[in-house]
Write an enzyme that holds these catalytic residues in place. Structure first.
Site, mmCIF file in Angstrom:
data_model
loop_
_atom_site.group_PDB
_atom_site.id
_atom_site.type_symbol
_atom_site.label_atom_id
_atom_site.label_comp_id
_atom_site.label_asym_id
_atom_site.label_seq_id
_atom_site.Cartn_x
_atom_site.Cartn_y
_atom_site.Cartn_z
ATOM 1 N N GLU A 174 0.852 -1.136 0.027
ATOM 2 C CA GLU A 174 0.015 0.086 -0.148
ATOM 3 C C GLU A 174 0.708 1.173 -0.034
ATOM 4 O O GLU A 174 1.675 1.163 0.990
ATOM 5 C CB GLU A 174 -0.786 -0.075 1.196
ATOM 6 C CG GLU A 174 -1.715 1.301 1.236
ATOM 7 C CD GLU A 174 -2.917 0.918 2.071
ATOM 8 O OE1 GLU A 174 -3.307 -0.373 2.670
ATOM 9 O OE2 GLU A 174 -3.735 1.968 2.492
ATOM 10 N N ARG A 175 0.701 2.028 -0.977
ATOM 11 C CA ARG A 175 1.507 3.398 -1.121
ATOM 12 C C ARG A 175 2.955 3.075 -1.441
ATOM 13 O O ARG A 175 3.802 3.749 -0.842
ATOM 14 C CB ARG A 175 1.376 4.331 0.211
ATOM 15 C CG ARG A 175 -0.252 4.536 0.403
ATOM 16 C CD ARG A 175 -0.949 5.144 -0.610
ATOM 17 N NE ARG A 175 -2.358 5.310 -0.094
ATOM 18 C CZ ARG A 175 -3.341 5.547 -0.846
ATOM 19 N NH1 ARG A 175 -3.185 5.833 -1.980
ATOM 20 N NH2 ARG A 175 -4.859 5.602 -0.373
ATOM 21 N N ASN A 217 -2.739 -1.756 7.840
ATOM 22 C CA ASN A 217 -4.296 -2.519 7.426
ATOM 23 C C ASN A 217 -3.991 -3.648 7.190
ATOM 24 O O ASN A 217 -3.538 -4.319 6.224
ATOM 25 C CB ASN A 217 -4.718 -2.011 6.182
ATOM 26 C CG ASN A 217 -5.040 -0.137 6.332
ATOM 27 O OD1 ASN A 217 -5.371 0.162 7.350
ATOM 28 N ND2 ASN A 217 -4.853 0.525 5.060
ATOM 29 N N GLU A 302 -10.279 4.248 9.715
ATOM 30 C CA GLU A 302 -10.458 3.853 8.221
ATOM 31 C C GLU A 302 -10.892 2.321 8.099
ATOM 32 O O GLU A 302 -10.263 1.581 7.414
ATOM 33 C CB GLU A 302 -9.209 4.173 7.584
ATOM 34 C CG GLU A 302 -8.732 5.497 7.652
ATOM 35 C CD GLU A 302 -7.373 6.030 6.688
ATOM 36 O OE1 GLU A 302 -6.634 4.988 6.447
ATOM 37 O OE2 GLU A 302 -7.405 6.928 6.118
ATOM 38 N N ASP A 380 -2.594 14.162 7.586
ATOM 39 C CA ASP A 380 -2.138 12.909 6.826
ATOM 40 C C ASP A 380 -1.162 13.121 5.941
ATOM 41 O O ASP A 380 -1.247 13.155 4.738
ATOM 42 C CB ASP A 380 -3.382 12.376 6.272
ATOM 43 C CG ASP A 380 -3.096 10.936 5.762
ATOM 44 O OD1 ASP A 380 -1.765 10.461 6.301
ATOM 45 O OD2 ASP A 380 -3.697 10.152 5.062
ATOM 46 N N GLU A 408 3.890 9.377 -0.363
ATOM 47 C CA GLU A 408 2.156 9.158 -0.852
ATOM 48 C C GLU A 408 1.738 10.371 -1.599
ATOM 49 O O GLU A 408 0.981 10.340 -2.463
ATOM 50 C CB GLU A 408 1.615 8.738 0.365
ATOM 51 C CG GLU A 408 0.018 8.431 0.135
ATOM 52 C CD GLU A 408 -0.758 8.276 1.361
ATOM 53 O OE1 GLU A 408 -0.080 7.941 2.507
ATOM 54 O OE2 GLU A 408 -2.052 8.054 1.385
ATOM 55 N N TRP A 557 -14.182 12.703 4.254
ATOM 56 C CA TRP A 557 -12.844 12.351 4.818
ATOM 57 C C TRP A 557 -12.296 13.613 5.527
ATOM 58 O O TRP A 557 -11.130 13.646 6.280
ATOM 59 C CB TRP A 557 -12.008 12.349 3.782
ATOM 60 C CG TRP A 557 -12.454 11.055 3.165
ATOM 61 C CD1 TRP A 557 -12.902 10.725 1.737
ATOM 62 C CD2 TRP A 557 -12.256 9.585 3.461
ATOM 63 N NE1 TRP A 557 -13.184 9.531 1.662
ATOM 64 C CE2 TRP A 557 -12.870 8.884 2.666
ATOM 65 C CE3 TRP A 557 -11.861 8.860 4.776
ATOM 66 C CZ2 TRP A 557 -13.014 7.284 2.775
ATOM 67 C CZ3 TRP A 557 -11.910 7.523 4.983
ATOM 68 C CH2 TRP A 557 -12.523 6.730 3.915
HETATM 69 C C1 GCV Z 1 -1.969 2.422 5.548
HETATM 70 C C2 GCV Z 1 -3.693 7.387 4.691
HETATM 71 C C3 GCV Z 1 -3.192 6.303 3.454
HETATM 72 C C4 GCV Z 1 -3.634 4.878 3.586
HETATM 73 C C5 GCV Z 1 -2.835 4.532 5.269
HETATM 74 C C6 GCV Z 1 -3.556 5.574 6.086
HETATM 75 C C7 GCV Z 1 -2.710 5.155 7.535
HETATM 76 O O1 GCV Z 1 -5.227 7.397 4.814
HETATM 77 O O2 GCV Z 1 -3.891 6.833 2.186
HETATM 78 O O3 GCV Z 1 -3.205 4.277 2.543
HETATM 79 O O4 GCV Z 1 -3.297 3.158 5.256
HETATM 80 O O5 GCV Z 1 -3.256 6.693 5.897
HETATM 81 O O6 GCV Z 1 -1.680 5.588 7.820
HETATM 82 O O7 GCV Z 1 -3.249 4.414 8.180
#
Ligand code: GCV
Length: 849
Positions: A174-175, A217, A302, A380, A408, A557
């Site tokens: 992810e990212r 996640n 989330e 974020d 990101e 959001w």
């Molecule tokens: C791993 C943001 C990112 C998500 C990330 C989240 C987090 O929302 O876009 O990809 O999830 O932060 O840091 O938990």
């Protein structure tokens, strides 16, 4: 005085390099043989076990001295008397073998003593890891041609210096913008962990002591017996480098039907069966990984499960794991990134307040082995945020700062953004708790509130690509992260130049050029993405890459700008807004509450103002928006030309790879500039006093050309295309032609073509003048998907749409053009991509538009 041999000894221009060695290249210094008498002849590494950091240190010394200076040294593993040697080991082992030092250095865990005075170089760690760190410090000096006599001790600023990797068990990240996971594939841990060991070596060289190997996640199936065994293998390859393994947990794992583990009907953290479940699983993990660093937990955020499901507090959730870890000496990193979806029509709603609302009341309730892991800003990882006020509000709790090495929101390694200066604005920020000095870096080190635990978590997301994170220059961020976690007082430019000398070479023009590009990169990116504290105005609903300011608002959001026809910005004052400013201690709260004392670069973070509001600079908000977006994109153009001056001064492989990225960035910065400027011009109706926005005298809009097999296409979001319109082929199999007669004066021009490179097709384009081809290309700047990689491949999250992510520019330089020539572009669609074109610019030399 530091004596850099490299100033006189030009580092040899190594053959092509793919980046895998990063800053640990140990590149040969020309003339290094002349210094053999000043270098040690013997290496004494005071441990015989090949799995120990001290043994590894001995190997590194042997390899480094041989490679940099061409001097072969023998390695001994016990007391050895020689007139010239380097001894590495723990202080205790050294004392046993050689007797006490005249003055005992003051070392804490992981700290080291390095002395190059006298005939024996001493590299002595408080522990084995410290000895390895000292070794890398010494080798860094040698690799930079620095043979200065030094004698000093160095201790880490904080005990926790971890990376977080958002690797999923299926092998995706992810990212992540550099390929697939180095350690997961198809739900399990891979058998070949060579790259994992190499990564641990890199991390050790910058003082990182643990890696959380899976995504926050998280997936419960990390806890199958097979994967727990795999974690043991990862730990085994990292251990010799002093790097421990940590893992992210899925809070509801007990009810997830994890193969090989009991399945419960509850994950309530206070339920005895749940406590027993985690105690048991934790025990299983420590069987395989006796030195596991600990757990990282994202809960109730989330969509992730957490204790709130059972009306338990986040502290009760964190302490569940803390108690399971405590007998084994592990730590819980509990993330403060917890928030709920919000309703924008509520003027007082504010995601930035969430951390305070959730965590402040719990201060004092977390077990002593819990650390609250706090993102640097309240939202974020945006291009600019104020320091999170949570650092000032949980004095009874351990705290760590979460930084993001992977870019990101900041160009996904396709835009060069050197992040150390951004991080320093936060680390050096004084929160003035109780009206006393309270620098964020002193809060996370534990010093300010007297905690022994605290530190740093850096989200890195390395992949299988040779460059590790997606581009050669982006690796300066990983290097800087480690160096700052060790010593946050270091200067950003100092760190950068150390990295340049090690990663490329010490040629002064190389150092100067890369320094200038890097130091200008964050301000430039801020200027063309979102200045005045407006956040990165990217598409937060899709890729987080290209521009799409309207996605910030009308969502749940909470990354709102509240832009309307006359006003913009979040009112976070106590007097009239969300009250967020009041989360800071009084001196800081007062500064942000008052528009007159709020710095311009955070104005729209804290205040809702008219577009015509005057900044401290004397400019209006809207004009500053236009000016800075133009200035930022103009600066990005210079990066490519500055980089070109490095031809022949670094190896060709990395030169061309980065040049490709700088050219891409130059083009995409214009997309950003135009999208943001047009968007706010459109919404505010206020023209640009400098008459640039929406006025492009050198452009020929594709839709205004004579079209055959092409048709106009209204782009969404509108601001992602010049004149809001592109052209696409009539069908996905029809070749399209767009042509027009040149009306500008005859001369030499740079011909820039803006097109869209969607994921899912590789259209082909041919540009000609009077049927003589001046350039052709295939739209295939493919993002990394699966295992396909390559040096000319961009790693950003792909877009299947014609939008601000796929918008791309290609330029053909020095083209001779005559008035009356027929300019023609033939586009051949492929896959889902209908050869989309935006415009052609005929740019007199030196002009960019
Ligand atoms: C791993 C943001 C990112 C998500 C990330 C989240 C987090 O929302 O876009 O990809 O999830 O932060 O840091 O938990």
């Amino acid at each position: 005085m530091i004596r850099l041999l490299a100033l006189s000894l030009c580092a040899s221009l190594a053959a092509a390099e793919n980046g895998l060695a990063a800053w640990l290249r140990y590149a040969p210094l020309q003339g290094g043989e002349g210094y053999h008498s000043t270098l040690p002849s013997h290496i004494v590494a005071l441990n015989t076990s090949s799995a120990s950091p001290v043994y590894v240190a001995g190997q590194e010394l042997q390899q480094g001295i041989q490679s940099i200076y061409g001097k072969q040294c023998n390695v001994h593993h016990s007391y050895y008397s020689a007139s010239s040697s380097v001894v590495v080991g723990t202080l205790d082992e050294y004392t046993k073998a050689y007797g006490s030092l005249s003055t005992t250095p003051d070392l804490i865990e992981d700290g080291y003593w390095l002395s190059t005075e006298g005939n024996t170089v001493q590299i002595l760690g408080k522990n084995e890891r410290g000895a390895l760190y000292g070794t890398f410090a010494y080798l860094s000096m040698l690799a930079q041609g620095n043979l200065t006599k030094v004698a000093y001790s160095s201790n880490p600023n904080a005990p926790v210096r971890w990376t977080n990797e958002w690797d999923n068990l299926d092998g995706s990240i992810e990212r992540g913008f550099a390929g697939n996971s180095n350690w997961f594939a198809n739900g399990v841990i891979v058998s070949n962990l060579t790259r994992t060991a190499e990564y641990a070596r890199l991390l050790a060289s910058i003082g990182i002591n643990a890696v959380v190997v899976n995504n926050v996640n998280a997936n419960a199936s990390l806890l199958t017996p097979q994967n727990i065994e795999g974690l043991g293998r990862i730990a085994d390859v990292m251990r010799p480098y002093g790097v421990q393994v940590g893992i992210s947990l899925y809070f509801s794992s007990p009810t997830s039907g994890v193969k090989g583990q009991a399945n419960l009907t509850t994950f309530d953290p206070l339920d005895e069966s749940v406590v027993a479940w985690w105690t048991n699983v934790t025990g299983q993990i420590y069987q395989q990984v006796p030195d596991m660093a600990g757990y990282l937990v994202k809960a109730n955020s989330e969509g992730q499960p957490g204790p709130l499901t059972y009306n338990r507090t986040l502290a009760q959730g964190a302490n569940l794991f803390a108690k399971a870890l405590q007998p084994h000496g592990g730590i819980v990193m509990f993330r403060a990134f917890v928030y709920n979806n919000l309703n924008e029509s509520d003027w007082y709603a504010d995601r930035a307040n969430a951390q305070i609302q959730f965590f402040k009341p719990l201060d004092g309730e977390f077990d002593s082995n819990v650390i609250i892991q706090i993102k640097y800003g309240p939202i974020d990882f945006q291009v600019r945020e104020p320091a999170s006020p949570l650092f000032a509000n949980i004095p009874k709790s351990n705290a760590a700062i979460e930084l993001q090495v992977t870019q990101e929101y900041l160009g996904q390694q396709c835009h060069l953004v050197y992040l150390a200066p951004l991080w320093k604005t936060i680390l050096d920020f004084d929160l003035r708790v109780d009206n006393e000095s309270s620098l964020v870096r002193n809060v996370v080190s534990g010093q300010r509130f007297n905690h022994s635990l605290g530190g740093y978590a850096g989200v890195v997301n390395v992949g299988t690509n040779d460059t590790w994170i997606g581009s050669h220059m982006a690796m300066s961020n990983l290097y800087a992260y480690g160096r700052l976690a060790w010593d946050p007082t270091l200067d950003s430019q100092y760190i950068l130049q150390e990295w340049i000398r090690l990663t490329f070479n010490a040629d002064q023009s190389v150092v100067n050029t890369m320094t200038q590009i890097s130091m200008e990169s964050w301000p430039a990116y801020e200027n063309y993405s979102g200045n005045l504290g407006e956040q990165t105005l990217t598409d937060i609903l899709y890729t987080h890459f290209g521009p799409n300011p309207q996605t910030q608002d009308n969502t749940v959001w909470g990354q709102w700008t509240r832009a309307d026809h006359t006003t913009i910005g979040m009112d976070r004052t106590v007097s009239n807004g969300t009250g967020f400013a009041g989360n800071y201690p009084p001196e800081i709260a007062a500064m942000y509450e008052n528009i007159a004392t709020t710095p311009d670069n955070l104005l729209l973070w804290f205040h809702h103002v008219n577009y015509t509001h005057l900044l401290h600079s004397g400019e209006t908000v809207i004009q500053d928006f236009y000016d800075q977006h133009y200035a930022g994109a103009a600066t990005a153009q210079t990066f490519a030309t500055m980089w070109e001056s490095l031809k022949g001064k670094i190896d060709d492989e990395r030169y061309y790879d980065q040049l490709f990225r700088q050219v891409y960035q130059a083009g995409h910065s214009l997309v950003w500039r135009d999208a943001i400027s047009n968007f706010y011009n459109n919404i505010s109706g206020i023209p640009d006093a400098a008459h640039r926005v929406g006025k492009h005298p050198y452009r020929i809009e594709a839709e205004s050309m004579q079209l055959d097999g092409y048709k106009p296409y209204t782009v969404i979001p509108f601001e992602a295309a010049s004149n809001y319109t592109a052209i696409v082929t009539s069908s996905n199999t029809t070749t399209g032609t767009a042509q027009t007669m040149i009306t500008c004066p005859s001369g030499t021009y740079d011909v820039a073509v803006n097109y869209f490179d969607q994921f899912g097709g590789d259209s082909h384009f041919v540009v000609s003048l009077n049927n003589v081809t001046i350039g052709e290309w295939t739209a295939n700047l493919k993002p990394w998907i699966g295992s396909s990689q390559g040096p000319r491949v961009l790693g950003h999250t792909p877009s299947i749409y014609i939008d601000g992510h796929s918008a791309t520019r290609i330029t053909f330089s020095n083209v001779t053009v005559a008035k009356g020539d027929m300019l023609k572009i033939v586009g051949t669609p492929n896959g889902i991509e209908p050869a989309p074109l935006d415009y052609v610019s005929l740019l007199p030399l030196g002009i960019v538009d």
